[in-house]
Motif scaffolding. Structure first.
Motif, PDB file in Angstrom:
ATOM      1  N   VAL A 172       0.863  -1.185   0.000  1.00 40.51           N
ATOM      2  CA  VAL A 172       0.000   0.000   0.000  1.00 40.51           C
ATOM      3  C   VAL A 172       0.894   1.228   0.000  1.00 40.51           C
ATOM      4  O   VAL A 172       1.740   1.394   0.885  1.00 40.51           O
ATOM      5  CB  VAL A 172      -0.927   0.012   1.232  1.00 40.51           C
ATOM      6  CG1 VAL A 172      -1.770   1.285   1.239  1.00 40.51           C
ATOM      7  CG2 VAL A 172      -1.816  -1.224   1.229  1.00 40.51           C
ATOM      8  N   ASP A 173       0.716   2.094  -1.000  1.00 34.84           N
ATOM      9  CA  ASP A 173       1.583   3.274  -1.155  1.00 34.84           C
ATOM     10  C   ASP A 173       0.709   4.523  -1.177  1.00 34.84           C
ATOM     11  O   ASP A 173      -0.069   4.738  -2.129  1.00 34.84           O
ATOM     12  CB  ASP A 173       2.384   3.154  -2.451  1.00 34.84           C
ATOM     13  CG  ASP A 173       3.493   4.185  -2.552  1.00 34.84           C
ATOM     14  OD1 ASP A 173       3.420   5.200  -1.832  1.00 34.84           O
ATOM     15  OD2 ASP A 173       4.421   3.974  -3.360  1.00 34.84           O
ATOM     16  N   HIS A 174       0.791   5.357  -0.149  1.00 29.36           N
ATOM     17  CA  HIS A 174      -0.004   6.577  -0.079  1.00 29.36           C
ATOM     18  C   HIS A 174       0.663   7.746  -0.799  1.00 29.36           C
ATOM     19  O   HIS A 174       0.092   8.834  -0.874  1.00 29.36           O
ATOM     20  CB  HIS A 174      -0.277   6.952   1.378  1.00 29.36           C
ATOM     21  CG  HIS A 174      -1.199   5.991   2.060  1.00 29.36           C
ATOM     22  ND1 HIS A 174      -2.564   5.994   1.869  1.00 29.36           N
ATOM     23  CD2 HIS A 174      -0.933   4.971   2.928  1.00 29.36           C
ATOM     24  CE1 HIS A 174      -3.122   5.036   2.595  1.00 29.36           C
ATOM     25  NE2 HIS A 174      -2.153   4.381   3.238  1.00 29.36           N
ATOM     26  N   ASN A 175       1.849   7.528  -1.300  1.00 33.51           N
ATOM     27  CA  ASN A 175       2.558   8.561  -2.069  1.00 33.51           C
ATOM     28  C   ASN A 175       3.240   7.906  -3.269  1.00 33.51           C
ATOM     29  O   ASN A 175       4.466   7.888  -3.374  1.00 33.51           O
ATOM     30  CB  ASN A 175       3.577   9.278  -1.185  1.00 33.51           C
ATOM     31  CG  ASN A 175       4.192  10.478  -1.870  1.00 33.51           C
ATOM     32  OD1 ASN A 175       3.580  11.095  -2.744  1.00 33.51           O
ATOM     33  ND2 ASN A 175       5.422  10.810  -1.488  1.00 33.51           N
ATOM     34  N   PRO A 176       2.429   7.333  -4.169  1.00 31.60           N
ATOM     35  CA  PRO A 176       3.011   6.550  -5.267  1.00 31.60           C
ATOM     36  C   PRO A 176       3.782   7.431  -6.243  1.00 31.60           C
ATOM     37  O   PRO A 176       3.438   8.593  -6.465  1.00 31.60           O
ATOM     38  CB  PRO A 176       1.782   5.928  -5.933  1.00 31.60           C
ATOM     39  CG  PRO A 176       0.674   6.893  -5.634  1.00 31.60           C
ATOM     40  CD  PRO A 176       0.968   7.421  -4.266  1.00 31.60           C
ATOM     41  N   SER A 177       4.801   6.868  -6.824  1.00 24.12           N
ATOM     42  CA  SER A 177       5.566   7.583  -7.846  1.00 24.12           C
ATOM     43  C   SER A 177       4.795   7.571  -9.157  1.00 24.12           C
ATOM     44  O   SER A 177       3.990   6.672  -9.429  1.00 24.12           O
ATOM     45  CB  SER A 177       6.930   6.923  -8.046  1.00 24.12           C
ATOM     46  OG  SER A 177       6.773   5.641  -8.635  1.00 24.12           O
ATOM     47  N   GLN A 178       5.044   8.581  -9.963  1.00 21.92           N
ATOM     48  CA  GLN A 178       4.380   8.652 -11.264  1.00 21.92           C
ATOM     49  C   GLN A 178       4.760   7.460 -12.124  1.00 21.92           C
ATOM     50  O   GLN A 178       3.928   6.921 -12.868  1.00 21.92           O
ATOM     51  CB  GLN A 178       4.740   9.954 -11.964  1.00 21.92           C
ATOM     52  CG  GLN A 178       4.016  10.142 -13.292  1.00 21.92           C
ATOM     53  CD  GLN A 178       4.282  11.504 -13.914  1.00 21.92           C
ATOM     54  OE1 GLN A 178       4.912  12.357 -13.298  1.00 21.92           O
ATOM     55  NE2 GLN A 178       3.823  11.697 -15.121  1.00 21.92           N
ATOM     56  N   SER A 179       6.016   7.018 -12.010  1.00 26.82           N
ATOM     57  CA  SER A 179       6.465   5.893 -12.838  1.00 26.82           C
ATOM     58  C   SER A 179       5.730   4.609 -12.466  1.00 26.82           C
ATOM     59  O   SER A 179       5.362   3.816 -13.342  1.00 26.82           O
ATOM     60  CB  SER A 179       7.974   5.704 -12.701  1.00 26.82           C
ATOM     61  OG  SER A 179       8.323   5.442 -11.357  1.00 26.82           O
ATOM     62  N   ASP A 180       5.481   4.383 -11.163  1.00 28.74           N
ATOM     63  CA  ASP A 180       4.747   3.189 -10.753  1.00 28.74           C
ATOM     64  C   ASP A 180       3.298   3.248 -11.246  1.00 28.74           C
ATOM     65  O   ASP A 180       2.749   2.238 -11.717  1.00 28.74           O
ATOM     66  CB  ASP A 180       4.766   3.057  -9.225  1.00 28.74           C
ATOM     67  CG  ASP A 180       6.098   2.536  -8.697  1.00 28.74           C
ATOM     68  OD1 ASP A 180       6.952   2.147  -9.519  1.00 28.74           O
ATOM     69  OD2 ASP A 180       6.296   2.525  -7.460  1.00 28.74           O
TER      70      ASP A 180
END
Length: 304
Positions: free
Chosen positions: A6-14
Motif C-alpha cells: 500500500v503506497d499513499h505517495n506513489p511515484s508517477q512511474s509506478d
C-alpha cells in the motif's frame, strides 16, 4: 514471491506501469489505443483558467474533466470548450461523446447541450447519484458556437445590412443589442450563437428558454454569399437536433409579411398556430412551433 504494498505517495512511474498495462489490454482487445488530449481556456497572459481533459478512440470521445474558474462560469465558456471537444472527436471519426457527472454537478449543463442520460448509480456516494450521459455526434458541414465578445463588431455589421434591418429595427434591435451585452457579461438567460459553414461564420441565432420544456428561436442568415442557397432549413434542423434534442418544442415568431422566412421555417418543420401583435413592433406576427419529436423521428421528410 510477490507482495502487496500500500503506497499513499506513489511515484508517477509506478502509476504509469499500471495504467500502461491496462491500456495494452484494451489495445489487444480492440486493436487500437485511446488517444488523450486537452483543450485549454487561457487568459491573454497564458494562464490556464479552464479546460477539458478527454480521450477518444475510433468510436467515441470520453470527457474525463471539464473545469472553469468560478468567476468565469455562466459566460458561455463551457459550451465553447465542449463544442470544441466534440468537433475534434468528429474530425477523428467518433460517433458518440460520453461523460459522467454527479447529480449535484453538471447534469443540466450536459442535457442543455444535447446529451441524454443513459445510466445512473443511485446513492453511490454520500447519498448522491453518479450519472452517465451520451450524445450522438453528427458529422456536418455546419457547426455552432456561442458568440464571443471579440465578434461583437461582426454582429453589429451584420445587423446593419439592409436585408436584416428590414425585419429588426427600433425597440427590437435595441433589445437584441442590450441582450447581447448582457450575454457577454454572463447576465442573460438567452444564448447568442454564431453558425459556421465549415469555418466561415454566416448566421446569427438567438435562443431563450420558454418554460421548462420549450425554447424560443430567432435567426438571421447574415453573410450575403449564403442567401438563396437553400442552406437555411437544413441549418435550422442541424442546429436544433444538435443543441436542443431534449426540449419538447421550439417557438418562433416572424412578421406575417416575411414570406421568405415563413417558407424557410415551414420547410424546417415549423407550423403556424396563431397570430399576434408584437409589443416591440406593433404589426402582425405569426406564432409558429415545432415539436422536436417530429424533427428527431420524422414519419416523412420535413418540407417534402
Amino acid at each position: 514471491m510477490y507482495k502487496i504494498v500500500v503506497d499513499h505517495n506513489p511515484s508517477q512511474s509506478d502509476n504509469e506501469v499500471v495504467k500502461e498495462g491496462l491500456i495494452r489490454s484494451y489495445e489487444a482487445q480492440f486493436g487500437e489505443r485511446d488517444k488523450e488530449f486537452s483543450i485549454f481556456l487561457k487568459s491573454d497572459s497564458g494562464k490556464v483558467v479552464g479546460g477539458i481533459q478527454a480521450m477518444f478512440d475510433s468510436e467515441a470521445i470520453y470527457i474525463e474533466a471539464l473545469w472553469i474558474e468560478e468567476n468565469l462560469r455562466k459566460q458561455g465558456y463551457g459550451k465553447k470548450l465542449l463544442a470544441t471537444a466534440e468537433r475534434e472527436a468528429i474530425e477523428n471519426g467518433c460517433r458518440f461523446s460520453l461523460v459522467d457527472t454527479w447529480d449535484f454537478q453538471a447534469e443540466k449543463f450536459y442535457l442543455k447541450n444535447g446529451y441524454e442520460k443513459i445510466g445512473e448509480l443511485a446513492n453511490y456516494w454520500h447519498g448522491h447519484s453518479k450519472l452517465f450521459l451520451r450524445k450522438k455526434l453528427q458529422s456536418s458541414e455546419f457547426h455552432f458556437s456561442p458568440a464571443e465578445s471579440s465578434q461583437i463588431s461582426l454582429i453589429h455589421r451584420w445587423l446593419q445590412q439592409d436585408h436584416i434591418k428590414e425585419w429588426i429595427h427600433g425597440i427590437g434591435l435595441q433589445n437584441t443589442l442590450n441582450g447581447l451585452e448582457n450575454f457577454f457579461h454572463g447576465e442573460s438567460n438567452a444564448t447568442y450563437w454564431i453558425a459556421y459553414h465549415k469555418d466561415t461564420p454566416f448566421a446569427f441565432l438567438i435562443t431563450s428558454p420558454e418554460r421548462p420544456d420549450a425554447t424560443t428561436l430567432d435567426l438571421f442568415i447574415c453573410d450575403l454569399n449564403y442567401l438563396g442557397k437553400g442552406l437555411a432549413a437544413p441549418m435550422i434542423r442541424e442546429f436544433l437536433t444538435s443543441q436542443f434534442p431534449n426540449v419538447k418544442k421550439v417557438l418562433i415568431d416572424p412578421e406575417a409579411t416575411n414570406n421568405r422566412a415563413i417558407h424557410v421555417y415551414q420547410k424546417a418543420g415549423f407550423k403556424i398556430i396563431g397570430e399576434f401583435i408584437a409589443s416591440w413592433h406593433p404589426v402582425p406576427h405569426y406564432q409558429m412551433e415545432l415539436y422536436m419529436e417530429d424533427l428527431l423521428n420524422p414519419k416523412k421528410e420535413i418540407g417534402a
